[in-house]
Design an enzyme around this catalytic site. Structure first.
Site, mmCIF file in Angstrom:
data_model
loop_
_atom_site.group_PDB
_atom_site.id
_atom_site.type_symbol
_atom_site.label_atom_id
_atom_site.label_comp_id
_atom_site.label_asym_id
_atom_site.label_seq_id
_atom_site.Cartn_x
_atom_site.Cartn_y
_atom_site.Cartn_z
ATOM 1 N N ASP A 186 39.341 43.245 25.581
ATOM 2 C CA ASP A 186 40.498 43.851 26.255
ATOM 3 C C ASP A 186 41.771 43.700 25.433
ATOM 4 O OD1 ASP A 186 40.564 41.089 26.597
ATOM 5 O OD2 ASP A 186 40.228 41.164 28.750
ATOM 6 N N ASP A 218 39.914 34.367 39.522
ATOM 7 C CA ASP A 218 39.414 35.263 40.573
ATOM 8 C C ASP A 218 38.056 35.866 40.208
ATOM 9 O OD1 ASP A 218 40.082 37.066 38.611
ATOM 10 O OD2 ASP A 218 41.570 38.176 39.780
ATOM 11 N N HIS A 253 37.161 37.418 37.450
ATOM 12 C CA HIS A 253 37.095 38.637 36.641
ATOM 13 C C HIS A 253 36.487 38.368 35.272
ATOM 14 C CE1 HIS A 253 41.460 37.670 35.307
ATOM 15 N NE2 HIS A 253 40.749 37.568 34.211
ATOM 16 N N GLU A 278 39.133 43.249 37.375
ATOM 17 C CA GLU A 278 39.675 42.530 38.524
ATOM 18 C C GLU A 278 38.828 42.783 39.775
ATOM 19 O OE1 GLU A 278 41.762 40.373 37.970
ATOM 20 O OE2 GLU A 278 43.650 41.020 37.085
HETATM 21 C C1 GLP Z 1 42.243 36.928 30.698
HETATM 22 C C2 GLP Z 1 41.228 37.719 29.919
HETATM 23 C C3 GLP Z 1 39.812 37.310 30.266
HETATM 24 C C4 GLP Z 1 39.667 35.818 30.212
HETATM 25 C C5 GLP Z 1 40.612 35.211 31.214
HETATM 26 C C6 GLP Z 1 40.515 33.708 31.291
HETATM 27 O O1 GLP Z 1 42.492 37.433 31.951
HETATM 28 N N1 GLP Z 1 41.352 39.114 30.113
HETATM 29 O O2 GLP Z 1 38.915 37.934 29.359
HETATM 30 O O3 GLP Z 1 38.349 35.438 30.464
HETATM 31 O O4 GLP Z 1 41.925 35.548 30.822
HETATM 32 O O5 GLP Z 1 41.351 33.109 30.377
HETATM 33 P P1 GLP Z 1 41.328 31.598 30.012
HETATM 34 O O6 GLP Z 1 40.133 31.420 29.146
HETATM 35 O O7 GLP Z 1 42.591 31.372 29.252
HETATM 36 O O8 GLP Z 1 41.250 30.832 31.267
#
Ligand code: GLP
Length: 270
Positions: free
Chosen positions: A72, A141, A143, A148
């Protein structure tokens, strides 16, 4: 679905780095037949990325014939923006290994036609023959990528509006100022991820415990997009103890028992 529970984030990261490293080496990738890897950003994969850098420095792993597709990118952040996922990937991984720049694929959050950019990305994945292994993380959440709650479980790469919760969680990278976090992003779909031959999701820390419980112990549901992993033929969750705090004792014991052998040995790179 396999669930591997590690004592700490460090042991989880090291094992995952070796596991994927072993897959890359065993595939004996070439320019004509590269290993295709899907990659995430966020804090979850940082340990894996530093371990890969170490393995590369030790001459045990090369990314010369690895092609990557990132999950993303925020809409409206240029490649040089400190919080863009472009910048994240180059500073935390790509600048420190032998990957070829032309083998790196990251959605362009500044594309004049964002939808066209999404179709281009999907077409490129198809042209190369699909993704061998998609590494990912989850949000609190549940995702995966930026899919989402309520995302179609067969979605493809597209534009998504980020929830308040996600923007709040990610504001820690934007000097804790939620108004600086973009409201939209380009993201691969749940379907895009599920098309990979193998999907490995990292889940660490207590803030992910609720999402892990929903994704593992409850039914497949679009409100917890991680739950779709239950339907993948080769889905694996690698987590730390903290992330399991909301799972049933029986679930934790079961997976620890059946994965005892895997947990006891680091995959060998040769
Ligand atoms: C963002 C990304 C996700 C990722 C999530 C968790 O929202 N789009 O791909 O898994 O963050 O991030 P973190 O690993 O910093 O908790």
């Amino acid at each position: 679905m396999r669930i591997l529970i590690f004592d700490h984030y460090q042991s989880m990261s090291k094992w995952v780095a070796h596991y994927i490293g072993q897959k890359i080496n065993q595939a004996k990738p070439s320019k004509e037949k590269p290993f295709v890897l899907g990659l995430p950003t966020g804090s979850s994969p940082l340990g894996v990325y530093s371990e890969w850098i170490e393995l590369y420095k030790q001459g045990l792993l090369s990314f010369q014939n690895v092609v990557t597709f990132n999950m993303d990118e925020y809409i409206g952040l240029g490649k040089d923006h400190l919080q863009s996922y472009h910048h994240f990937m180059w500073s935390n991984l790509f600048n420190h290994i032998d990957i070829r720049e032309e083998n790196v694929n990251i959605l362009d959050g500044m594309a004049a036609d964002p939808l066209q950019e999404c179709w281009r990305f999907e077409a490129k994945i198809r042209e190369i023959g699909g993704i061998d292994l998609f590494l990912g993380g989850i949000g609190p959440d549940g995702h995966i990528a930026f899919n989402e709650p309520g995302s179609s479980l067969s979605s493809r790469t597209r534009i998504k509006t980020l929830t308040h919760d996600t923007r709040m969680a990610n504001s820690r990278f934007f000097s804790n100022d939620i108004s600086k976090v973009p409201k939209t992003a380009l993201t691969v779909g749940v379907g895009t991820i599920m098309d990979a031959n193998e999907v490995l999701i990292l889940v660490n820390g207590y803030s992910k415990a609720h999402a892990l419980q929903k994704g593992v112990e409850e039914a497949v549901n679009h409100m917890w997009t991680i739950s779709m992993l239950q339907l993948h033929q080769h889905g694996m969750i690698c987590c730390d103890e903290e992330a399991t705090l909301e799972l049933k004792v029986g679930t934790v014991k079961y997976f620890k028992d059946i994965e005892r052998e895997a947990l006891g040995a680091l995959p060998v790179l040769n």
